[in-house]
Design a protein around this motif. Structure first.
Motif, PDB file in Angstrom:
ATOM      1  N   PHE A   1      71.693  27.822  28.774  1.00 44.93           N
ATOM      2  CA  PHE A   1      72.489  29.051  28.700  1.00 44.93           C
ATOM      3  C   PHE A   1      73.186  29.115  27.335  1.00 44.93           C
ATOM      4  CE2 PHE A   1      71.747  28.774  33.178  1.00 44.93           C
ATOM      5  CZ  PHE A   1      71.805  30.079  33.647  1.00 44.93           C
ATOM      6  N   ASN A   2      72.954  30.220  26.624  1.00 45.86           N
ATOM      7  CA  ASN A   2      73.522  30.418  25.291  1.00 45.86           C
ATOM      8  C   ASN A   2      74.452  31.638  25.248  1.00 45.86           C
ATOM      9  OD1 ASN A   2      73.769  29.770  22.475  1.00 45.86           O
ATOM     10  ND2 ASN A   2      72.331  31.395  21.981  1.00 45.86           N
ATOM     11  N   ASN A   3      74.831  32.136  26.399  1.00 44.17           N
ATOM     12  CA  ASN A   3      75.674  33.351  26.498  1.00 44.17           C
ATOM     13  C   ASN A   3      77.153  32.960  26.479  1.00 44.17           C
ATOM     14  OD1 ASN A   3      75.072  32.094  29.037  1.00 44.17           O
ATOM     15  ND2 ASN A   3      76.023  33.827  30.094  1.00 44.17           N
ATOM     16  N   VAL A  35      63.435  27.520  28.436  1.00 46.54           N
ATOM     17  CA  VAL A  35      63.992  28.855  28.653  1.00 46.54           C
ATOM     18  C   VAL A  35      65.388  28.869  28.043  1.00 46.54           C
ATOM     19  CG1 VAL A  35      64.831  30.509  30.353  1.00 46.54           C
ATOM     20  CG2 VAL A  35      62.686  29.277  30.770  1.00 46.54           C
ATOM     21  N   ARG A  36      65.643  29.841  27.166  1.00 43.48           N
ATOM     22  CA  ARG A  36      66.983  30.003  26.584  1.00 43.48           C
ATOM     23  C   ARG A  36      67.496  31.393  26.952  1.00 43.48           C
ATOM     24  NH1 ARG A  36      67.693  29.656  21.040  1.00 43.48           N
ATOM     25  NH2 ARG A  36      69.534  28.323  21.034  1.00 43.48           N
ATOM     26  N   LEU A  37      68.653  31.401  27.592  1.00 43.07           N
ATOM     27  CA  LEU A  37      69.239  32.626  28.113  1.00 43.07           C
ATOM     28  C   LEU A  37      70.368  33.061  27.189  1.00 43.07           C
ATOM     29  CD1 LEU A  37      69.290  31.504  31.851  1.00 43.07           C
ATOM     30  CD2 LEU A  37      67.645  33.025  30.776  1.00 43.07           C
ATOM     31  N   HIS A  38      70.097  34.089  26.406  1.00 42.26           N
ATOM     32  CA  HIS A  38      71.036  34.550  25.385  1.00 42.26           C
ATOM     33  C   HIS A  38      71.947  35.680  25.867  1.00 42.26           C
ATOM     34  CE1 HIS A  38      68.934  32.099  22.503  1.00 42.26           C
ATOM     35  NE2 HIS A  38      67.799  32.754  22.678  1.00 42.26           N
ATOM     36  N   GLY A  39      71.752  36.149  27.095  1.00 42.06           N
ATOM     37  CA  GLY A  39      72.514  37.294  27.579  1.00 42.06           C
ATOM     38  C   GLY A  39      71.787  38.591  27.297  1.00 42.06           C
ATOM     39  N   ARG A  40      72.405  39.684  27.718  1.00 47.29           N
ATOM     40  CA  ARG A  40      71.755  40.995  27.586  1.00 47.29           C
ATOM     41  C   ARG A  40      72.693  42.024  26.964  1.00 47.29           C
ATOM     42  NH1 ARG A  40      68.588  40.988  33.517  1.00 47.29           N
ATOM     43  NH2 ARG A  40      67.415  39.066  33.107  1.00 47.29           N
TER      44      ARG A  40
END
Length: 284
Positions: free
Chosen positions: A248-250, A195-200
Motif C-alpha cells: 500500500f502506497n496511499n 501489486v502496488r496500490l497507489h490510491g485513486r
C-alpha cells in the motif's frame, strides 16, 4: 494464502509506533506488524551496505524487502552517462544490497520507470541491458506510462517481461492520462507478482500546476468494497503465480498502514514469523 502484505517505507506510519519511538527503532516495530516492506530510500541514493546489514538484523526470519532501484538506474534524473559509468553504478548498487541477498531477505528489486518512459525500441533495449547488468537477481517492473499497455503493445509487453524473467508490477492508480498505467491482472513470472496500490486520487495524480502535488498525490483511503475487489484480484493472480506481494502506497494522509491491516483481516491471514509486539500496559 501465499500472500505478503505491507506498505512502502516504515518511517511515516505513526499509528504503528508507541509514542517516543526513535526513527532508528521503527523497522523492528514495523516488523511486528507486517512481513514485507519497500525500501524507498534506495530510490534516492545507493544506500551504504551497513544500512542493509542493520535492517537484516532488525527483522525476523522470513521477513523480506522490496528494494527500489536507484533513480539514476531508471532514468528519473535524465543524466547522460557512459556505458562504463552505468556499469559501475549497477555494480555499486548490487554490492550495497548484498546483505539482503546473503540473508535471503530480498524479495526483489523494483524498477519503477518515470511517466515519460514510453514504449520504444530504445527503451526496450534499456530494459534488456538492465536485465543483463542485474544478473539473476529477481526484478520487478512497474511502468508509469500507459503506452506499454496499449492495445497495440500490451501482449508484446507482457511477453517481453515473461521472456526476461521480469516480475510484473501491477498497479492500482488513477487513470489520469498518458502518465498513468492501467491495472493489468496478468502475472509474468511463475514465482512472484507485485501489486502496488497507489490510491485513486485522480485530481491529485498529475502536477497540473499545483505546488503541493507530491504531498497530495497519494491522498486516498480504500473503502471496504475496493479492498474486496483487490482480494478477488489477488486470488486470481495466485492462480498464475506462486506468491503475491501487495504494498500500500496511499500514504499522503496516513492511510496506508490502516488499509494494509484491513486487507490482512479481509484475507484472513495471521502472520506467524513476525517480531514480538511490545504491549502497552496502560492501554485500555
Amino acid at each position: 494464502m501465499n500472500l505478503s502484505i505491507g506498505v512502502t517505507g516504515w518511517g511515516d506510519h505513526d499509528q504503528l509506533y508507541p509514542a517516543g519511538t526513535k526513527s532508528q527503532d521503527k523497522l523492528a516495530v514495523y516488523a511486528s506488524h507486517f512481513p514485507v516492506v519497500e525500501i524507498d530510500s534506495a530510490f534516492y541514493a545507493i544506500q551504504p551496505k551497513r544500512n542493509y546489514e542493520k535492517w537484516v538484523k532488525e527483522t525476523p526470519v522470513g521477513f523480506t524487502f522490496v528494494v527500489k532501484a536507484f533513480s539514476k538506474m531508471t532514468g528519473h534524473q535524465r543524466e547522460k552517462m557512459s556505458s562504463e559509468e552505468v556499469r559501475e553504478m549497477f555494480e555499486a548498487y548490487i554490492e550495497s544490497i548484498q546483505p539482503l541477498l546473503d540473508s535471503g531477505k530480498l524479495r526483489f528489486v523494483l524498477f519503477q520507470f518515470p511517466p515519460w518512459f514510453s514504449v520504444s525500441k530504445e527503451n526496450v533495449q534499456k530494459l534488456r541491458v538492465i536485465r543483463e547488468l542485474m544478473g539473476d537477481i529477481p526484478l520487478a517492473l512497474e511502468f508509469r506510462n500507459q503506452s506499454w499497455y496499449s492495445s497495440k503493445y500490451r501482449e508484446q509487453t507482457l511477453s517481453f517481461m515473461k521472456k526476461g524473467n521480469w516480475i510484473h508490477g501491477i498497479v492500482d492508480e488513477p487513470q489520469a492520462g498518458e502518465g498513468s498505467a492501467p491495472t493489468v491482472l496478468q502475472a509474468t513470472h511463475s514465482k512472484d507478482t507485485l501489486v502496488r496500490l497507489h490510491g485513486r486520487n485522480v485530481h491529485g495524480w498529475n502536477k497540473n500546476g499545483r505546488e503541493d502535488w507530491r504531498e497530495v498525490r497519494f491522498l486516498y483511503r480504500y473503502n471496504d468494497e475496493e479492498l474486496q475487489e483487490w482480494k478477488d484480484n489477488v486470488e486470481y493472480l495466485l492462480q498464475q503465480s506462486e506468491h503475491v506481494t501487495v504494498l500500500f502506497n496511499n500514504n499522503s494522509g496516513g492511510d496506508a498502514a490502516d488499509n494494509a491491516k484491513q486487507f490482512i483481516d479481509l484475507c484472513q491471514i495471521e502472520y506467524e514469523q513476525l517480531n514480538p509486539r511490545q504491549m502497552d500496559l496502560f492501554q485500555e
